[in-house]
Write a protein that holds these residues in place. Structure first.
Motif, PDB file in Angstrom:
ATOM      1  N   GLU A 120      30.731  15.674 -10.846  1.00  0.00           N
ATOM      2  CA  GLU A 120      32.150  15.335 -11.008  1.00  0.00           C
ATOM      3  C   GLU A 120      32.664  14.555  -9.809  1.00  0.00           C
ATOM      4  OE1 GLU A 120      33.543  19.138 -13.788  1.00  0.00           O
ATOM      5  OE2 GLU A 120      33.610  19.283 -11.590  1.00  0.00           O
ATOM      6  N   ARG A 121      32.165  14.879  -8.629  1.00  0.00           N
ATOM      7  CA  ARG A 121      32.591  14.138  -7.432  1.00  0.00           C
ATOM      8  C   ARG A 121      32.132  12.688  -7.513  1.00  0.00           C
ATOM      9  NH1 ARG A 121      31.155  16.507  -1.553  1.00  0.00           N
ATOM     10  NH2 ARG A 121      29.138  15.487  -1.914  1.00  0.00           N
ATOM     11  N   VAL A 122      30.887  12.482  -7.936  1.00  0.00           N
ATOM     12  CA  VAL A 122      30.396  11.118  -8.130  1.00  0.00           C
ATOM     13  C   VAL A 122      31.260  10.384  -9.143  1.00  0.00           C
ATOM     14  CG1 VAL A 122      28.490   9.742  -9.054  1.00  0.00           C
ATOM     15  CG2 VAL A 122      28.009  11.627  -7.490  1.00  0.00           C
ATOM     16  N   SER A 123      31.564  11.042 -10.252  1.00  0.00           N
ATOM     17  CA  SER A 123      32.366  10.419 -11.312  1.00  0.00           C
ATOM     18  C   SER A 123      33.754  10.038 -10.804  1.00  0.00           C
ATOM     19  CB  SER A 123      32.495  11.378 -12.499  1.00  0.00           C
ATOM     20  OG  SER A 123      31.243  11.650 -13.081  1.00  0.00           O
ATOM     21  N   ALA A 124      34.350  10.894  -9.977  1.00  0.00           N
ATOM     22  CA  ALA A 124      35.695  10.630  -9.466  1.00  0.00           C
ATOM     23  C   ALA A 124      35.720   9.377  -8.595  1.00  0.00           C
ATOM     24  CB  ALA A 124      36.206  11.836  -8.684  1.00  0.00           C
ATOM     25  N   PHE A 125      34.731   9.244  -7.718  1.00  0.00           N
ATOM     26  CA  PHE A 125      34.671   8.052  -6.869  1.00  0.00           C
ATOM     27  C   PHE A 125      34.371   6.813  -7.692  1.00  0.00           C
ATOM     28  CE2 PHE A 125      34.417  11.070  -3.393  1.00  0.00           C
ATOM     29  CZ  PHE A 125      35.115  10.410  -2.391  1.00  0.00           C
ATOM     30  N   ALA A 126      33.463   6.925  -8.651  1.00  0.00           N
ATOM     31  CA  ALA A 126      33.126   5.783  -9.498  1.00  0.00           C
ATOM     32  C   ALA A 126      34.334   5.317 -10.305  1.00  0.00           C
ATOM     33  CB  ALA A 126      31.975   6.148 -10.429  1.00  0.00           C
ATOM     34  N   LEU A 127      35.117   6.266 -10.801  1.00  0.00           N
ATOM     35  CA  LEU A 127      36.318   5.926 -11.568  1.00  0.00           C
ATOM     36  C   LEU A 127      37.328   5.196 -10.690  1.00  0.00           C
ATOM     37  CD1 LEU A 127      37.861   6.158 -14.219  1.00  0.00           C
ATOM     38  CD2 LEU A 127      38.623   8.426 -13.516  1.00  0.00           C
ATOM     39  N   SER A 128      37.514   5.669  -9.466  1.00  0.00           N
ATOM     40  CA  SER A 128      38.416   4.986  -8.532  1.00  0.00           C
ATOM     41  C   SER A 128      37.935   3.574  -8.243  1.00  0.00           C
ATOM     42  CB  SER A 128      38.516   5.770  -7.222  1.00  0.00           C
ATOM     43  OG  SER A 128      39.129   7.026  -7.414  1.00  0.00           O
ATOM     44  N   LEU A 129      36.632   3.451  -7.991  1.00  0.00           N
ATOM     45  CA  LEU A 129      36.066   2.132  -7.683  1.00  0.00           C
ATOM     46  C   LEU A 129      36.226   1.185  -8.858  1.00  0.00           C
ATOM     47  CD1 LEU A 129      34.446   0.139  -5.994  1.00  0.00           C
ATOM     48  CD2 LEU A 129      32.351   1.295  -6.751  1.00  0.00           C
ATOM     49  N   ALA A 130      35.942   1.654 -10.058  1.00  0.00           N
ATOM     50  CA  ALA A 130      36.056   0.798 -11.241  1.00  0.00           C
ATOM     51  C   ALA A 130      37.475   0.254 -11.390  1.00  0.00           C
ATOM     52  CB  ALA A 130      35.657   1.587 -12.489  1.00  0.00           C
ATOM     53  N   ASN A 131      38.460   1.117 -11.237  1.00  0.00           N
ATOM     54  CA  ASN A 131      39.851   0.684 -11.380  1.00  0.00           C
ATOM     55  C   ASN A 131      40.260  -0.293 -10.285  1.00  0.00           C
ATOM     56  OD1 ASN A 131      40.503   2.147 -13.738  1.00  0.00           O
ATOM     57  ND2 ASN A 131      40.752   4.021 -12.562  1.00  0.00           N
ATOM     58  N   VAL A 132      39.762  -0.087  -9.083  1.00  0.00           N
ATOM     59  CA  VAL A 132      40.091  -0.995  -7.979  1.00  0.00           C
ATOM     60  C   VAL A 132      39.431  -2.357  -8.202  1.00  0.00           C
ATOM     61  CG1 VAL A 132      39.727  -1.449  -5.519  1.00  0.00           C
ATOM     62  CG2 VAL A 132      40.593   0.768  -6.264  1.00  0.00           C
ATOM     63  N   ILE A 133      38.188  -2.363  -8.674  1.00  0.00           N
ATOM     64  CA  ILE A 133      37.511  -3.634  -8.955  1.00  0.00           C
ATOM     65  C   ILE A 133      38.344  -4.472  -9.921  1.00  0.00           C
ATOM     66  CG2 ILE A 133      35.515  -4.688 -10.105  1.00  0.00           C
ATOM     67  CD1 ILE A 133      33.846  -2.313  -9.058  1.00  0.00           C
ATOM     68  N   VAL A 134      38.805  -3.856 -10.983  1.00  0.00           N
ATOM     69  CA  VAL A 134      39.608  -4.565 -11.983  1.00  0.00           C
ATOM     70  C   VAL A 134      40.894  -5.107 -11.363  1.00  0.00           C
ATOM     71  CG1 VAL A 134      40.942  -4.276 -14.103  1.00  0.00           C
ATOM     72  CG2 VAL A 134      38.664  -3.262 -13.928  1.00  0.00           C
ATOM     73  N   GLN A 135      41.473  -4.333 -10.452  1.00  0.00           N
ATOM     74  CA  GLN A 135      42.747  -4.723  -9.850  1.00  0.00           C
ATOM     75  C   GLN A 135      42.611  -5.843  -8.825  1.00  0.00           C
ATOM     76  OE1 GLN A 135      44.278  -1.057  -8.248  1.00  0.00           O
ATOM     77  NE2 GLN A 135      44.416  -0.090 -10.258  1.00  0.00           N
ATOM     78  N   VAL A 136      41.517  -5.846  -8.053  1.00  0.00           N
ATOM     79  CA  VAL A 136      41.450  -6.760  -6.898  1.00  0.00           C
ATOM     80  C   VAL A 136      40.492  -7.930  -7.085  1.00  0.00           C
ATOM     81  CG1 VAL A 136      41.975  -4.812  -5.381  1.00  0.00           C
ATOM     82  CG2 VAL A 136      39.606  -5.575  -5.609  1.00  0.00           C
ATOM     83  N   GLU A 137      39.692  -7.970  -8.139  1.00  0.00           N
ATOM     84  CA  GLU A 137      38.692  -9.035  -8.218  1.00  0.00           C
ATOM     85  C   GLU A 137      39.326 -10.426  -8.263  1.00  0.00           C
ATOM     86  OE1 GLU A 137      36.200  -8.764 -11.611  1.00  0.00           O
ATOM     87  OE2 GLU A 137      37.823  -8.934 -13.069  1.00  0.00           O
ATOM     88  N   GLY A 138      40.576 -10.499  -8.687  1.00  0.00           N
ATOM     89  CA  GLY A 138      41.253 -11.787  -8.744  1.00  0.00           C
ATOM     90  C   GLY A 138      41.492 -12.419  -7.389  1.00  0.00           C
ATOM     91  N   ILE A 139      41.489 -11.617  -6.311  1.00  0.00           N
ATOM     92  CA  ILE A 139      41.713 -12.175  -4.973  1.00  0.00           C
ATOM     93  C   ILE A 139      40.413 -12.671  -4.347  1.00  0.00           C
ATOM     94  CG2 ILE A 139      43.656 -10.617  -4.612  1.00  0.00           C
ATOM     95  CD1 ILE A 139      41.895  -9.041  -2.644  1.00  0.00           C
ATOM     96  N   PHE A 140      39.284 -12.380  -4.975  1.00  0.00           N
ATOM     97  CA  PHE A 140      38.007 -12.827  -4.440  1.00  0.00           C
ATOM     98  C   PHE A 140      37.799 -14.309  -4.768  1.00  0.00           C
ATOM     99  CE2 PHE A 140      37.492  -8.417  -3.999  1.00  0.00           C
ATOM    100  CZ  PHE A 140      36.364  -8.139  -3.237  1.00  0.00           C
TER     101      PHE A 140
END
Length: 227
Positions: A185-205
C-alpha cells in the motif's frame, strides 16, 4: 495527535475495511500535499523537482518493500512456488538487487508502482502515449552499476543523491505511520502521487523530454539500488 486527527484516521481505518484503497488514496493525498509545500517557492511549485523527488521516493519504497516483503512472504508462506530470492549484485558503483520480490512491487502486480503510474496516465492521457516499458527496463538494467550512469535525462547522479532520497523517504514514511499502510500500500500511495504529478507538470517540460519516461526510468533504477 489531536482528537480531530484521531477521528480522521479512525474514519479512514473504518472505510478501508470495505475498500483498502481508501487508505492508499488518503496517504497519497497527504504525500502530494506535504511535498508540494516543500517545493513551493514565491514563483510557485517547482514541478520538475517535485516530480523527480517523487520518482526517487517511489523507487525507494519499492526497494524497501521488496527487502522486507520477501522475508514476510516466506514466514507467512505467501512467497509462491516461482518466487526467487533477490540476487545481490556487487558493482564498482555500489550494491544492487534484482529478483522476483522487486518485480512484484515494481511491475508484476496490479497494485505495483509501474502499473499504477501507467494506468492513471493512460486514463488521463491515453494509452498510446505510454512509452515502451520493456525498452525502459532494458536500458535501466544496462546501466545498473555503471559509475557514469545518470537518471532524469542525465541531470542527476543517483549515487550522490541516494542519501538525500533515503533521508527524505524516512521523513515521509514516518509521517505516514497513522495511515497504517502495509508495504504494498505504501508503494501504491507513492506511485499514485507520482502519476498525478506527472500528468500535472509534464507540460512544463521541454518538448524533447518525456516526463513519464524519465520518471519510470528513475523509479526503476532506484528500486534496484541498496536502499
Amino acid at each position: 495527535m489531536t482528537e480531530q486527527e484521531k477521528a480522521f484516521f479512525e474514519k479512514i481505518e473504518e472505510a478501508s475495511k470495505k475498500d483498502p484503497f481508501v487508505k492508499v488514496q488518503a496517504a497519497s493525498d497527504y504525500i502530494s500535499g506535504f511535498l508540494s509545500n516543500a517545493y513551493k517557492t514565491p514563483q510557485g511549485i517547482r514541478g520538475d523537482h517535485l516530480c523527480y523527488i517523487l520518482a526517487c521516493l517511489t523507487g525507494v519504497a519499492v526497494g524497501q518493500a521488496a527487502k522486507s516483503g520477501f522475508v514476510n512472504d516466506l514466514i507467512n508462506g505467501n512467497s509462491g512456488f516461482m518466487m526467487m530470492p533477490n540476487t545481490k549484485l556487487e558493482t564498482d558503483a555500489g550494491i544492487f538487487y534484482v529478483g522476483d520480490s522487486i518485480n512484484k512491487y515494481l511491475y508484476n502486480d496490479p497494485k505495483s508502482a509501474i502499473n499504477i503510474i501507467c494506468t492513471i496516465y493512460g486514463k488521463k492521457k491515453g494509452n498510446d502515449n505510454i512509452p515502451d516499458l520493456q525498452k525502459i527496463m532494458e536500458n535501466s538494467a544496462k546501466k545498473m552499476g555503471n559509475k557514469e550512469a545518470r537518471i532524469w535525462d542525465g541531470q542527476h547522479n543517483p549515487y550522490e543523491e541516494l542519501p538525500m532520497a533515503l533521508d527524505m523517504a524516512k521523513n515521509v514514511f514516518d509521517r505516514l505511520e497513522p495511515y497504517k499502510l502495509d508495504l504494498g500500500e505504501r508503494v501504491s500511495a507513492f506511485a499514485l502521487s507520482l502519476a498525478n504529478v506527472i500528468v500535472q507538470v509534464e507540460g512544463i517540460f521541454p518538448k524533447e523530454l518525456n516526463c513519464l519516461e524519465m520518471s519510470l526510468d528513475t523509479v526503476m533504477y532506484l528500486s534496484h539500488m541498496d536502499v
